[in-house]
Design a protein around this motif. Structure first.
Motif, PDB file in Angstrom:
ATOM      1  N   UNK A 198       0.800  -1.225   0.000  1.00  0.00           N
ATOM      2  CA  UNK A 198       0.000   0.000   0.000  1.00  0.00           C
ATOM      3  C   UNK A 198       0.836   1.279   0.000  1.00  0.00           C
ATOM      4  N   UNK A 199       2.087   1.186   0.387  1.00  0.00           N
ATOM      5  CA  UNK A 199       2.900   2.394   0.509  1.00  0.00           C
ATOM      6  C   UNK A 199       4.152   2.374  -0.354  1.00  0.00           C
ATOM      7  N   UNK A 200       4.979   1.374  -0.186  1.00  0.00           N
ATOM      8  CA  UNK A 200       6.273   1.373  -0.854  1.00  0.00           C
ATOM      9  C   UNK A 200       6.161   1.136  -2.361  1.00  0.00           C
ATOM     10  N   UNK A 201       5.454   0.100  -2.752  1.00  0.00           N
ATOM     11  CA  UNK A 201       5.329  -0.209  -4.185  1.00  0.00           C
ATOM     12  C   UNK A 201       4.645   0.914  -4.962  1.00  0.00           C
ATOM     13  N   UNK A 202       3.524   1.482  -4.484  1.00  0.00           N
ATOM     14  CA  UNK A 202       2.890   2.580  -5.229  1.00  0.00           C
ATOM     15  C   UNK A 202       3.803   3.784  -5.443  1.00  0.00           C
ATOM     16  N   UNK A 203       4.659   4.090  -4.472  1.00  0.00           N
ATOM     17  CA  UNK A 203       5.541   5.243  -4.615  1.00  0.00           C
ATOM     18  C   UNK A 203       6.648   4.965  -5.635  1.00  0.00           C
ATOM     19  N   UNK A 204       7.122   3.741  -5.652  1.00  0.00           N
ATOM     20  CA  UNK A 204       8.108   3.382  -6.658  1.00  0.00           C
ATOM     21  C   UNK A 204       7.488   3.446  -8.057  1.00  0.00           C
ATOM     22  N   UNK A 205       6.270   2.935  -8.170  1.00  0.00           N
ATOM     23  CA  UNK A 205       5.586   2.950  -9.473  1.00  0.00           C
ATOM     24  C   UNK A 205       5.291   4.379  -9.924  1.00  0.00           C
ATOM     25  N   UNK A 206       5.002   5.271  -8.983  1.00  0.00           N
ATOM     26  CA  UNK A 206       4.751   6.661  -9.366  1.00  0.00           C
ATOM     27  C   UNK A 206       6.016   7.283  -9.966  1.00  0.00           C
ATOM     28  N   UNK A 207       7.153   7.030  -9.347  1.00  0.00           N
ATOM     29  CA  UNK A 207       8.400   7.557  -9.891  1.00  0.00           C
ATOM     30  C   UNK A 207       8.647   7.016 -11.300  1.00  0.00           C
ATOM     31  N   UNK A 208       8.341   5.756 -11.503  1.00  0.00           N
ATOM     32  CA  UNK A 208       8.487   5.171 -12.840  1.00  0.00           C
ATOM     33  C   UNK A 208       7.548   5.856 -13.829  1.00  0.00           C
ATOM     34  N   UNK A 209       6.355   6.238 -13.362  1.00  0.00           N
ATOM     35  CA  UNK A 209       5.372   6.860 -14.253  1.00  0.00           C
ATOM     36  C   UNK A 209       5.828   8.225 -14.760  1.00  0.00           C
ATOM     37  N   UNK A 210       6.827   8.810 -14.119  1.00  0.00           N
ATOM     38  CA  UNK A 210       7.342  10.112 -14.555  1.00  0.00           C
ATOM     39  C   UNK A 210       8.220   9.986 -15.793  1.00  0.00           C
ATOM     40  N   UNK A 211       8.525   8.756 -16.149  1.00  0.00           N
ATOM     41  CA  UNK A 211       9.381   8.530 -17.307  1.00  0.00           C
ATOM     42  C   UNK A 211      10.711   7.899 -16.952  1.00  0.00           C
TER      43      UNK A 211
END
Length: 305
Positions: A198-211
């Motif tokens: 709920x916390x760690x994986x979503x934040x990593x994925x958000x950074x990936x979504x930036x490109x």
């Protein structure tokens, strides 16, 4: 006995002495009621348990609330956040306190620890607390004399399940590349109480979504572990929108300086950027944000870094 001496005596007899009979002698009962009456209304008498309709409140509850207040714990907040305290016995609370003290935690630490996590006061020693200290020793290699430092850094460790929270978080962080156990224990222990899914994986994925590629995103987090503690909605999104839209910066600068997200948008990033734009000088992002006010103005005066 002076007032301070009476409080100290009560503190010792209520919270830090061996269990005693449920019904103490009349003089002790009178002493506690006298101390309660002397407490400021902001601490005890405003609590629902102390309204006029509860004048017959049991001595055990009064004693328990006084024990919490003497320890420096807001009894109203503690009882609200942990209703189990209502039925907990003083003997069980004493066993928790004694156990923590036996592991190096000091009385002066209790206001912070129990204030942040009152649930600890009704923990089970065998299934909750002992496993946490075993985890610190066996998995993070924390020696006994350093337990206090780790717990004070992150009291939530004591309220976390080793099986369901601490071990999964540690394994996930290690798979990402966190190798420094000392840093995890003494600096970044908050990551261990963060939910992986709920916390760690979503934040990593958000950074990936930036490109960013996964490796690039992971590299940023390893350089700045605090990235795992920032809110996506309140931190990442507004700061990245300003970074790319207003500052017109490239991702390469963010990869090189992930600490950008650690600075206040309103108090640091915007004012510094506006000053740079008005001056017409070029200032590298790290220098723009990390320098003191005096150093920053000197950079502007000299024409950048």
């Amino acid at each position: 006995m002076p007032a301070a001496g009476a409080i100290t005596a009560l503190h010792s007899s209520l919270c830090f002495s061996p269990p005693k009979p449920s019904f103490p002698p009349p003089n002790c009962h009178q002493s506690i009621n006298t101390s309660l009456a002397a407490k400021p209304k902001t601490l005890l008498q405003k609590h629902p348990l102390y309204t006029p309709t509860h004048e017959n409140l049991s001595f055990q509850i009064k004693e328990k609330i006084l024990c919490l207040e003497i320890m420096g714990v807001d009894s109203g907040k503690a009882l609200s956040q942990n209703p189990s305290l209502h039925s907990a016995t003083l003997e069980s609370i004493h066993s928790i306190i004694s156990f923590l003290q036996s592991n190096g935690i000091q009385q002066t630490d209790f206001p912070r620890i129990f204030g942040m996590c009152p649930r600890i006061l009704t923990s089970n020693l065998k299934t909750d607390l002992i496993p946490v200290f075993n985890f610190l020793s066996q998995y993070l290699q924390v020696p006994e004399h350093r337990y206090r430092k780790v717990i004070n850094k992150c009291p939530r460790l004591l309220a976390s399940s080793v099986r369901d929270q601490l071990k999964p978080a540690l394994y996930y962080l290690q798979r990402l590349g966190f190798k420094d156990l000392e840093a995890l224990a003494y600096q970044d222990s908050v990551l261990l109480v963060s939910n992986v899914e709920k916390t760690l994986i979503p934040k990593l994925k958000y950074l990936e979504s930036l490109g960013l590629s996964r490796d690039e995103a992971v590299g940023m987090i390893l350089r700045c572990p605090a990235l795992f503690t920032f809110s996506i909605e309140k931190n990442y999104k507004p700061k990245f929108e300003y970074f790319s839209g207003v500052m017109e910066k490239k991702l390469d600068e963010l990869k090189e300086f992930p600490q950008y997200f650690a600075f206040s948008l309103e108090k640091r990033i915007k004012p510094r950027h506006e000053e740079v734009v008005q001056s017409g000088v070029e200032v590298p992002l790290p220098l723009m944000l990390k320098s003191t006010d005096q150093e920053f103005m000197e950079l502007i005066r000299q024409g950048g870094g």
